[in-house]
Design a protein around this motif. Structure first.
Motif, PDB file in Angstrom:
ATOM      1  N   LYS A  88      45.001 -23.024 109.098  1.00  0.00           N
ATOM      2  CA  LYS A  88      43.645 -23.154 109.642  1.00  0.00           C
ATOM      3  C   LYS A  88      43.034 -21.807 110.020  1.00  0.00           C
ATOM      4  CE  LYS A  88      44.152 -27.895 111.306  1.00  0.00           C
ATOM      5  NZ  LYS A  88      44.068 -28.830 112.461  1.00  0.00           N
ATOM      6  N   VAL A  89      43.082 -20.874 109.107  1.00  0.00           N
ATOM      7  CA  VAL A  89      42.379 -19.598 109.288  1.00  0.00           C
ATOM      8  C   VAL A  89      41.001 -19.740 108.637  1.00  0.00           C
ATOM      9  CG1 VAL A  89      42.405 -17.119 108.807  1.00  0.00           C
ATOM     10  CG2 VAL A  89      44.538 -18.329 109.293  1.00  0.00           C
ATOM     11  N   SER A  90      39.957 -19.214 109.289  1.00  0.00           N
ATOM     12  CA  SER A  90      38.606 -19.373 108.751  1.00  0.00           C
ATOM     13  C   SER A  90      37.971 -18.011 108.463  1.00  0.00           C
ATOM     14  CB  SER A  90      37.724 -20.164 109.720  1.00  0.00           C
ATOM     15  OG  SER A  90      37.474 -19.436 110.904  1.00  0.00           O
ATOM     16  N   TYR A  91      37.166 -17.989 107.379  1.00  0.00           N
ATOM     17  CA  TYR A  91      36.463 -16.781 106.950  1.00  0.00           C
ATOM     18  C   TYR A  91      35.007 -17.130 106.703  1.00  0.00           C
ATOM     19  CZ  TYR A  91      41.218 -15.120 105.972  1.00  0.00           C
ATOM     20  OH  TYR A  91      42.545 -14.773 106.072  1.00  0.00           O
ATOM     21  N   GLU A  92      34.103 -16.326 107.250  1.00  0.00           N
ATOM     22  CA  GLU A  92      32.671 -16.537 107.035  1.00  0.00           C
ATOM     23  C   GLU A  92      31.995 -15.181 106.823  1.00  0.00           C
ATOM     24  OE1 GLU A  92      28.761 -18.509 109.252  1.00  0.00           O
ATOM     25  OE2 GLU A  92      30.780 -18.881 110.025  1.00  0.00           O
ATOM     26  N   ASN A  93      31.182 -15.108 105.766  1.00  0.00           N
ATOM     27  CA  ASN A  93      30.545 -13.847 105.376  1.00  0.00           C
ATOM     28  C   ASN A  93      31.596 -12.741 105.231  1.00  0.00           C
ATOM     29  OD1 ASN A  93      28.282 -12.200 104.695  1.00  0.00           O
ATOM     30  ND2 ASN A  93      28.340 -11.302 106.759  1.00  0.00           N
ATOM     31  N   VAL A  94      32.523 -12.976 104.308  1.00  0.00           N
ATOM     32  CA  VAL A  94      33.647 -12.056 104.098  1.00  0.00           C
ATOM     33  C   VAL A  94      33.758 -11.747 102.605  1.00  0.00           C
ATOM     34  CG1 VAL A  94      36.168 -11.800 104.204  1.00  0.00           C
ATOM     35  CG2 VAL A  94      34.930 -12.830 106.122  1.00  0.00           C
ATOM     36  N   ILE A  95      34.053 -10.492 102.281  1.00  0.00           N
ATOM     37  CA  ILE A  95      34.358 -10.083 100.916  1.00  0.00           C
ATOM     38  C   ILE A  95      35.834  -9.707 100.837  1.00  0.00           C
ATOM     39  CG2 ILE A  95      33.966  -8.366  99.101  1.00  0.00           C
ATOM     40  CD1 ILE A  95      31.097  -8.130 100.055  1.00  0.00           C
ATOM     41  N   ASP A 148      53.226 -15.759  97.055  1.00  0.00           N
ATOM     42  CA  ASP A 148      54.349 -16.538  97.585  1.00  0.00           C
ATOM     43  C   ASP A 148      54.161 -16.864  99.067  1.00  0.00           C
ATOM     44  OD1 ASP A 148      55.805 -16.444  95.115  1.00  0.00           O
ATOM     45  OD2 ASP A 148      56.212 -14.339  95.547  1.00  0.00           O
ATOM     46  N   SER A 149      52.977 -17.406  99.387  1.00  0.00           N
ATOM     47  CA  SER A 149      52.647 -17.670 100.788  1.00  0.00           C
ATOM     48  C   SER A 149      52.139 -19.091 100.972  1.00  0.00           C
ATOM     49  CB  SER A 149      51.573 -16.683 101.275  1.00  0.00           C
ATOM     50  OG  SER A 149      52.057 -15.348 101.225  1.00  0.00           O
ATOM     51  N   THR A 150      52.280 -19.623 102.180  1.00  0.00           N
ATOM     52  CA  THR A 150      51.786 -20.947 102.530  1.00  0.00           C
ATOM     53  C   THR A 150      50.621 -20.783 103.500  1.00  0.00           C
ATOM     54  OG1 THR A 150      53.970 -21.945 102.213  1.00  0.00           O
ATOM     55  CG2 THR A 150      52.388 -23.172 103.549  1.00  0.00           C
ATOM     56  N   LEU A 151      49.406 -21.072 103.008  1.00  0.00           N
ATOM     57  CA  LEU A 151      48.177 -20.833 103.780  1.00  0.00           C
ATOM     58  C   LEU A 151      47.350 -22.116 103.728  1.00  0.00           C
ATOM     59  CD1 LEU A 151      47.358 -17.292 102.289  1.00  0.00           C
ATOM     60  CD2 LEU A 151      48.779 -17.829 104.286  1.00  0.00           C
ATOM     61  N   GLU A 152      47.787 -23.127 104.418  1.00  0.00           N
ATOM     62  CA  GLU A 152      47.175 -24.445 104.324  1.00  0.00           C
ATOM     63  C   GLU A 152      45.953 -24.569 105.221  1.00  0.00           C
ATOM     64  OE1 GLU A 152      50.627 -27.563 103.323  1.00  0.00           O
ATOM     65  OE2 GLU A 152      50.934 -26.539 105.242  1.00  0.00           O
ATOM     66  N   PHE A 167      47.326 -23.119  99.006  1.00  0.00           N
ATOM     67  CA  PHE A 167      46.044 -23.268  99.694  1.00  0.00           C
ATOM     68  C   PHE A 167      45.685 -24.746  99.841  1.00  0.00           C
ATOM     69  CE2 PHE A 167      44.538 -18.851  98.338  1.00  0.00           C
ATOM     70  CZ  PHE A 167      44.403 -18.373  99.627  1.00  0.00           C
ATOM     71  N   SER A 168      46.664 -25.632  99.865  1.00  0.00           N
ATOM     72  CA  SER A 168      46.369 -27.065  99.911  1.00  0.00           C
ATOM     73  C   SER A 168      45.542 -27.399 101.151  1.00  0.00           C
ATOM     74  CB  SER A 168      47.665 -27.875  99.905  1.00  0.00           C
ATOM     75  OG  SER A 168      48.471 -27.564 101.020  1.00  0.00           O
ATOM     76  N   GLY A 169      44.593 -28.318 100.943  1.00  0.00           N
ATOM     77  CA  GLY A 169      43.729 -28.734 102.037  1.00  0.00           C
ATOM     78  C   GLY A 169      42.656 -27.725 102.402  1.00  0.00           C
ATOM     79  N   ALA A 170      42.426 -26.727 101.542  1.00  0.00           N
ATOM     80  CA  ALA A 170      41.414 -25.709 101.840  1.00  0.00           C
ATOM     81  C   ALA A 170      40.010 -26.304 101.782  1.00  0.00           C
ATOM     82  CB  ALA A 170      41.523 -24.558 100.853  1.00  0.00           C
ATOM     83  N   ILE A 171      39.086 -25.675 102.507  1.00  0.00           N
ATOM     84  CA  ILE A 171      37.670 -26.030 102.458  1.00  0.00           C
ATOM     85  C   ILE A 171      36.902 -24.795 102.017  1.00  0.00           C
ATOM     86  CG2 ILE A 171      35.657 -26.749 103.787  1.00  0.00           C
ATOM     87  CD1 ILE A 171      37.548 -28.254 105.661  1.00  0.00           C
TER      88      ILE A 171
END
Length: 210
Positions: A44-51, A59-63, A82-86
């Motif tokens: 549950k990390v969020s990014y907004e207005n990011v490049i 080899d990472s789990t970033l759900e 990236f399962s469950g990503a929005i």
């Protein structure tokens, strides 16, 4: 198909250097570039207005990550979960996501251009206004999609899985493939070229006698 592009505000961005990804972190108005990370685990990390530019994560789990108004340029996220990503208003250009897991994700107004996503997994994803242009998607998994307006333009989708996905209105006529894994009933309303018709006749078990 009209797709809303990311609403970027580059003048407000600062450069961010990341050494480790931590759960429930928020990133806004930042340029993230020239980093390489592997074996990360975060939720549950969020990014907004990011490049993201020239970023490699492997080899990472970033759900359940969230991306809003985000641009990815020359990035490699192969074999990342990236399962469950929005994703909302995101653009991927010249990126690699080989074997990447986007299953059960929700994507709206997302563009993939000139990317390599062989063996990627979109199974059970909700895709609305999503375009793939000049991408390699060999053996990608598009099974059981909740599909609303997807574009596949000049992509290699050979041996992709589309079982359980209703393909009505999807134009595959300029895509490259020798075989697909799907149910014939899901093809109703799909647009194909005369050359591709022979492939689907073969899937039906019909033999054409010359």
């Amino acid at each position: 198909m009209k797709i809303d592009s990311p609403k970027m505000q580059e003048q407000s961005m600062t450069v961010e250097t990341i050494h480790v990804l931590e759960s429930k972190t928020e990133y806004r108005n930042q340029l993230i570039e020239q980093i390489s990370l592997d074996n990360q685990e975060a939720l549950k990390v969020s990014y907004e207005n990011v490049i993201f530019r020239n970023v490699m994560i492997s080899d990472s789990t970033l759900e359940q990550f969230e991306f809003t108004d985000v641009v990815f340029e020359n990035c490699d996220f192969s074999n990342v979960n990236f399962s469950g990503a929005i994703m909302h208003r995101a653009a991927w250009t010249n990126c690699k996501f080989v074997g990447t897991d986007f299953s059960s994700s929700r994507m709206q107004n997302v563009q993939f251009a000139q990317c390599v996503g062989d063996y990627s997994n979109f199974r059970f994803a909700h895709l609305k206004q999503v375009a793939f242009a000049e991408c390699s998607l060999i053996s990608a998994d598009f099974a059981y999609l909740a599909l609303q307006k997807m574009l596949l333009d000049q992509c290699n989708i050979d041996q992709s899985f589309m079982t359980g996905t209703k393909l009505k209105g999807l134009d595959l006529s300029n895509c490259q493939f020798d075989s697909l894994v799907l149910n014939m009933e899901d093809l109703n309303g799909c647009v194909i070229s005369p050359y591709q018709a022979a492939t689907f006749v073969g899937l039906m078990g019909i033999v054409i006698k010359s």
